[in-house]
Design an enzyme around this catalytic site. Structure first.
Site, PDB file in Angstrom:
ATOM      1  N   THR A   1      38.130  47.429  41.636  1.00  0.00           N
ATOM      2  CA  THR A   1      38.545  48.644  40.909  1.00  0.00           C
ATOM      3  C   THR A   1      38.470  48.393  39.403  1.00  0.00           C
ATOM      4  O   THR A   1      37.965  49.227  38.641  1.00  0.00           O
ATOM      5  CB  THR A   1      39.982  49.057  41.319  1.00  0.00           C
ATOM      6  OG1 THR A   1      40.143  48.874  42.721  1.00  0.00           O
ATOM      7  CG2 THR A   1      40.248  50.503  40.947  1.00  0.00           C
TER       8      THR A   1
ATOM      9  N   LYS B   1      49.868  41.372  43.290  1.00  0.00           N
ATOM     10  CA  LYS B   1      48.530  41.132  42.774  1.00  0.00           C
ATOM     11  C   LYS B   1      48.115  39.701  43.121  1.00  0.00           C
ATOM     12  O   LYS B   1      48.939  38.899  43.508  1.00  0.00           O
ATOM     13  CB  LYS B   1      48.498  41.326  41.243  1.00  0.00           C
ATOM     14  CG  LYS B   1      48.490  42.812  40.865  1.00  0.00           C
ATOM     15  CD  LYS B   1      48.299  43.036  39.381  1.00  0.00           C
ATOM     16  CE  LYS B   1      47.090  42.371  38.783  1.00  0.00           C
ATOM     17  NZ  LYS B   1      45.813  42.710  39.427  1.00  0.00           N
ATOM     18  N   GLY B   2      46.818  39.441  42.964  1.00  0.00           N
ATOM     19  CA  GLY B   2      46.339  38.081  43.208  1.00  0.00           C
ATOM     20  C   GLY B   2      45.402  37.970  44.383  1.00  0.00           C
ATOM     21  O   GLY B   2      44.961  36.870  44.723  1.00  0.00           O
ATOM     22  N   GLY B   3      45.072  39.131  44.999  1.00  0.00           N
ATOM     23  CA  GLY B   3      44.111  39.103  46.096  1.00  0.00           C
ATOM     24  C   GLY B   3      42.783  38.500  45.656  1.00  0.00           C
ATOM     25  O   GLY B   3      42.072  37.893  46.449  1.00  0.00           O
TER      26      GLY B   3
ATOM     27  N   GLU C   1      46.062  37.414  34.886  1.00  0.00           N
ATOM     28  CA  GLU C   1      46.405  38.845  34.920  1.00  0.00           C
ATOM     29  C   GLU C   1      47.833  39.070  34.447  1.00  0.00           C
ATOM     30  O   GLU C   1      48.115  40.011  33.690  1.00  0.00           O
ATOM     31  CB  GLU C   1      46.232  39.395  36.334  1.00  0.00           C
ATOM     32  CG  GLU C   1      44.775  39.498  36.761  1.00  0.00           C
ATOM     33  CD  GLU C   1      44.584  39.863  38.219  1.00  0.00           C
ATOM     34  OE1 GLU C   1      43.516  40.355  38.559  1.00  0.00           O
ATOM     35  OE2 GLU C   1      45.507  39.629  39.027  1.00  0.00           O
TER      36      GLU C   1
END
Ligand code: 5RP
Length: 236
Positions: free
Chosen positions: A36, A102-104, A111
């Site tokens: 994204t 987050k962190g996939g 980030e």
């Protein structure tokens, strides 16, 4: 909108395109990581080329840095930029309080550093990332390579005293060896199913010496832009 996008890419593109409207000439912008965020970088590149915007971008991964340069965005390090006006990034999950997992894409450390060095963070997402409670997506925890199996055991001990539905952990692999992040660390994924108290869990994980950061982003995100497969957006 580019022709021939899959429904999911249409949703990602729609949210990314809307987020880029918040970027003004002269801004210093944190550039997130993931599919994204990659749409956002491409859309921003288009504005830079077509409108001659003077933007400084701080990427959150080597992948994003390469793409940003490719599309014509001036890239500097966070040390050079010092502080950012806005960060735009994707997420793996967001809850009604706009807390995130987050962190996939294994970029959670850069980030989080970039997002917390910004006046505002906007998350761009498709509707599938919206959840009532965080935790269905495995929570990534970045750990130092030194002593990582011990750190994993300590993470599991912490999880045993937390309000979570699952406690299994796995080491993120890259072929036969533990994956190495851009910061030279490993990732332990925690399969929790449901996190009762994300703030408490984030604080407890950060008490473990070998833990560098968790993928829980608490009180960091200011706005979520959700795209749908028809190309419409909703702002939260
Ligand atoms: C990378 C991330 C990404 O923002 C997250 O995994 C979402 O990625 P995508 O937009 O490809 O679904 O946190 O570390």
């Amino acid at each position: 909108m580019p022709a021939e996008l899959s429904p999911m890419d249409k949703a990602k593109f729609a949210s990314a395109r809307r987020a880029v409207d918040f970027i003004e000439d002269g801004m210093r912008v944190g550039l997130g990581t993931g599919s994204t965020a990659a749409w956002m970088v491409r859309c921003l590149g288009e504005r830079v080329r077509e409108e001659g915007l003077n933007i400084i971008g701080v990427p959150t991964s080597t992948r994003t840095a390469e793409l940003a340069r490719e599309v014509g965005i001036k890239v500097v390090s966070l040390e050079e930029a010092k502080w950012l006006d806005l960060t735009i990034d994707g997420a793996d999950e967001f809850d009604p309080e706009l807390n995130l997992i987050k962190g996939g894409g294994a970029a959670l450390l850069q980030e989080k550093i970039v997002a917390t060095a910004s006046d505002r963070m906007i998350v761009i997402s498709d509707a599938s990332k919206e959840v009532a409670h965080l935790g269905a997506f495995p929570l990534p925890v970045e750990v130092t390579p030194f002593g990582w199996p011990v750190t994993r055991t300590l993470i599991e001990e912490v999880l045993s005293s937390m309000d979570v539905l699952g406690r299994e952990t796995t080491v993120r692999m890259d072929g036969d060896t533990p994956l190495i992040t851009d910061e030279g660390n490993h990732i332990i994924d925690c399969h929790l199913n449901k996190i009762g108290n994300p703030r408490q869990l984030a604080l407890a994980l950060n008490q473990i010496a070998g833990v560098v950061e968790s993928g829980l982003f608490i009180d960091i995100c200011d706005m979520v832009i959700i795209g749908d497969t028809e190309g419409r957006v909703e702002v939260r």
